[in-house]
Motif scaffolding. Structure first.
Motif, PDB file in Angstrom:
ATOM      1  N   GLU A   6       0.778  -1.304   0.115  1.00  0.00           N
ATOM      2  CA  GLU A   6       0.189  -0.118  -0.002  1.00  0.00           C
ATOM      3  C   GLU A   6       0.789   1.419   0.165  1.00  0.00           C
ATOM      4  O   GLU A   6       1.923   1.418   1.021  1.00  0.00           O
ATOM      5  CB  GLU A   6      -0.827   0.053   1.310  1.00  0.00           C
ATOM      6  CG  GLU A   6      -1.956   0.988   1.074  1.00  0.00           C
ATOM      7  CD  GLU A   6      -3.042   1.022   0.206  1.00  0.00           C
ATOM      8  OE1 GLU A   6      -3.367   2.163   0.045  1.00  0.00           O
ATOM      9  OE2 GLU A   6      -3.248   0.133  -0.399  1.00  0.00           O
ATOM     10  N   ILE A  14      -6.050  11.794  -2.722  1.00  0.00           N
ATOM     11  CA  ILE A  14      -6.420  10.994  -4.102  1.00  0.00           C
ATOM     12  C   ILE A  14      -7.597  11.302  -4.108  1.00  0.00           C
ATOM     13  O   ILE A  14      -8.735  11.437  -3.161  1.00  0.00           O
ATOM     14  CB  ILE A  14      -6.444   9.714  -3.648  1.00  0.00           C
ATOM     15  CG1 ILE A  14      -4.854   9.209  -3.397  1.00  0.00           C
ATOM     16  CG2 ILE A  14      -6.835   8.798  -4.703  1.00  0.00           C
ATOM     17  CD1 ILE A  14      -4.722   7.776  -3.098  1.00  0.00           C
ATOM     18  N   GLU A  16     -10.911  10.342  -5.074  1.00  0.00           N
ATOM     19  CA  GLU A  16     -11.661   9.020  -5.112  1.00  0.00           C
ATOM     20  C   GLU A  16     -13.006   9.414  -6.141  1.00  0.00           C
ATOM     21  O   GLU A  16     -13.596  10.257  -6.315  1.00  0.00           O
ATOM     22  CB  GLU A  16     -12.369   8.822  -3.797  1.00  0.00           C
ATOM     23  CG  GLU A  16     -11.448   8.530  -2.637  1.00  0.00           C
ATOM     24  CD  GLU A  16     -10.822   7.257  -2.799  1.00  0.00           C
ATOM     25  OE1 GLU A  16     -11.217   6.419  -3.649  1.00  0.00           O
ATOM     26  OE2 GLU A  16      -9.507   6.857  -2.263  1.00  0.00           O
ATOM     27  N   ARG A 153      -2.556  -2.115  -8.030  1.00  0.00           N
ATOM     28  CA  ARG A 153      -3.268  -0.912  -8.251  1.00  0.00           C
ATOM     29  C   ARG A 153      -2.391   0.260  -9.114  1.00  0.00           C
ATOM     30  O   ARG A 153      -1.108   0.066  -9.237  1.00  0.00           O
ATOM     31  CB  ARG A 153      -3.374  -0.112  -6.973  1.00  0.00           C
ATOM     32  CG  ARG A 153      -2.206   0.617  -6.439  1.00  0.00           C
ATOM     33  CD  ARG A 153      -2.288   1.290  -4.934  1.00  0.00           C
ATOM     34  NE  ARG A 153      -3.076   0.180  -4.002  1.00  0.00           N
ATOM     35  CZ  ARG A 153      -2.481  -0.769  -3.461  1.00  0.00           C
ATOM     36  NH1 ARG A 153      -1.168  -1.043  -3.641  1.00  0.00           N
ATOM     37  NH2 ARG A 153      -3.059  -1.584  -2.451  1.00  0.00           N
ATOM     38  N   LEU A 155      -1.806   4.492  -9.654  1.00  0.00           N
ATOM     39  CA  LEU A 155      -1.990   5.767  -9.263  1.00  0.00           C
ATOM     40  C   LEU A 155      -1.845   6.829 -10.358  1.00  0.00           C
ATOM     41  O   LEU A 155      -0.567   6.453 -11.005  1.00  0.00           O
ATOM     42  CB  LEU A 155      -1.051   6.218  -8.129  1.00  0.00           C
ATOM     43  CG  LEU A 155      -1.417   5.339  -6.810  1.00  0.00           C
ATOM     44  CD1 LEU A 155      -0.296   5.501  -5.601  1.00  0.00           C
ATOM     45  CD2 LEU A 155      -2.721   5.866  -6.187  1.00  0.00           C
ATOM     46  N   SER A 164      -5.545  10.176  -8.984  1.00  0.00           N
ATOM     47  CA  SER A 164      -6.695   9.219  -9.107  1.00  0.00           C
ATOM     48  C   SER A 164      -6.278   7.847  -8.811  1.00  0.00           C
ATOM     49  O   SER A 164      -4.852   7.462  -9.275  1.00  0.00           O
ATOM     50  CB  SER A 164      -7.492   9.452 -10.499  1.00  0.00           C
ATOM     51  OG  SER A 164      -8.030  10.607 -10.660  1.00  0.00           O
ATOM     52  N   ARG A 165      -7.025   6.686  -8.336  1.00  0.00           N
ATOM     53  CA  ARG A 165      -6.458   5.453  -7.946  1.00  0.00           C
ATOM     54  C   ARG A 165      -7.490   4.397  -8.787  1.00  0.00           C
ATOM     55  O   ARG A 165      -8.647   4.731  -8.714  1.00  0.00           O
ATOM     56  CB  ARG A 165      -6.299   5.259  -6.487  1.00  0.00           C
ATOM     57  CG  ARG A 165      -6.025   3.924  -6.107  1.00  0.00           C
ATOM     58  CD  ARG A 165      -6.090   4.017  -4.711  1.00  0.00           C
ATOM     59  NE  ARG A 165      -6.949   4.438  -3.916  1.00  0.00           N
ATOM     60  CZ  ARG A 165      -7.073   4.508  -2.723  1.00  0.00           C
ATOM     61  NH1 ARG A 165      -5.777   4.395  -1.908  1.00  0.00           N
ATOM     62  NH2 ARG A 165      -8.098   5.221  -1.863  1.00  0.00           N
ATOM     63  N   ILE A 167      -7.743   0.604  -8.231  1.00  0.00           N
ATOM     64  CA  ILE A 167      -7.299  -0.767  -7.717  1.00  0.00           C
ATOM     65  C   ILE A 167      -7.912  -1.858  -8.497  1.00  0.00           C
ATOM     66  O   ILE A 167      -9.252  -1.954  -8.754  1.00  0.00           O
ATOM     67  CB  ILE A 167      -7.997  -0.660  -6.087  1.00  0.00           C
ATOM     68  CG1 ILE A 167      -7.360   0.345  -5.334  1.00  0.00           C
ATOM     69  CG2 ILE A 167      -7.400  -2.257  -5.459  1.00  0.00           C
ATOM     70  CD1 ILE A 167      -7.747   0.623  -4.169  1.00  0.00           C
TER      71      ILE A 167
END
Length: 172
Positions: A6, A14, A16, A153, A155, A164-165, A167
Motif C-alpha cells: 500500500e 487522492i 476518489e 493498483r 495511481l 486518481s486511483r 485498484i
C-alpha cells in the motif's frame, strides 16, 4: 493497517472516483500511457534504500501484468531477488516547461516474479519482443532474467497534481 504494498499516501490526497465509469476513465489514461511510452522507471528497494532503473516494458492486454528483462549481474536483479514489492512509473514528460499542465504519470504497484524458461517464459517474452523487437537476443540470453509484475493498483497523476486511483480486483 495498510498492506505491504500500500502506498504511503493520505487518502485525502487522492481524488476518489466511485463506480465503473470512474475506473474506466482512469484505466483509459493508464492504457494510453502504457501503450504510448516505451520505457518506464522500475522502483525497487534494498538495504533500506530506494533504487530506480530504466526498463523497456510491455503490458498484458488487461493491464494486470507488466513484463521486463534485466541481466542477472545487476543491482536491479539482486534487489528484485531480495524484495518483490515494486513500482513501475510511466510518464509523458515534455521538454517544454509550457506544457507542465499536460504532463501525466502513472505508477503501477505490485509484486515482481522471475519467470522461468518454458511455456510461460515464451508467452511473456513474446509480448515484450513484440513491443521491443530489438530486445529479442537480450531477452533470450542465458545471462538475462525475465520478470513479470502483477499489478495491484495504479495511481494516475494529471494536470501536475490531480491524483486518481484504480485498484484492480484480485478476483477478476
Amino acid at each position: 493497517m495498510k498492506g505491504p504494498d500500500e502506498p504511503l499516501i493520505d487518502g485525502d490526497d487522492i481524488k476518489e472516483r466511485a463506480g465503473a465509469a470512474a475506473d474506466a476513465a482512469v484505466q483509459a489514461r493508464v492504457r494510453l500511457l502504457a501503450e504510448s511510452q516505451p520505457y518506464a522507471v522500475l522502483c525497487t528497494q534494498g538495504d533500506g534504500h530506494p533504487y530506480g532503473s530504466l526498463v523497456a516494458f510491455a503490458f498484458s492486454q488487461d493491464l494486470r501484468h507488466a513484463v521486463f528483462v534485466t541481466p542477472v549481474a545487476t543491482r536491479k536483479y539482486r534487489l528484485l531477488s531480495e524484495c518483490d514489492n515494486v513500482a513501475l512509473v510511466i510518464d509523458n514528460r515534455p521538454n517544454n516547461p509550457d506544457q507542465l499542465m499536460e504532463i501525466e504519470a502513472v505508477t503501477g504497484t505490485g509484486r515482481s516474479q522471475m519467470i522461468q524458461r518454458g511455456d510461460e517464459f515464451d508467452q511473456w517474452a513474446g509480448l515484450l519482443v513484440t513491443r521491443h523487437p530489438y530486445l529479442e537476443t537480450f531477452v533470450n540470453a542465458p545471462t538475462c532474467a525475465l520478470f513479470r509484475i502483477d499489478i495491484v493498483r495504479f495511481l494516475h497523476v494529471g494536470r501536475f497534481q490531480e491524483v486518481s486511483r484504480w485498484i484492480l480486483d484480485a478476483h477478476a
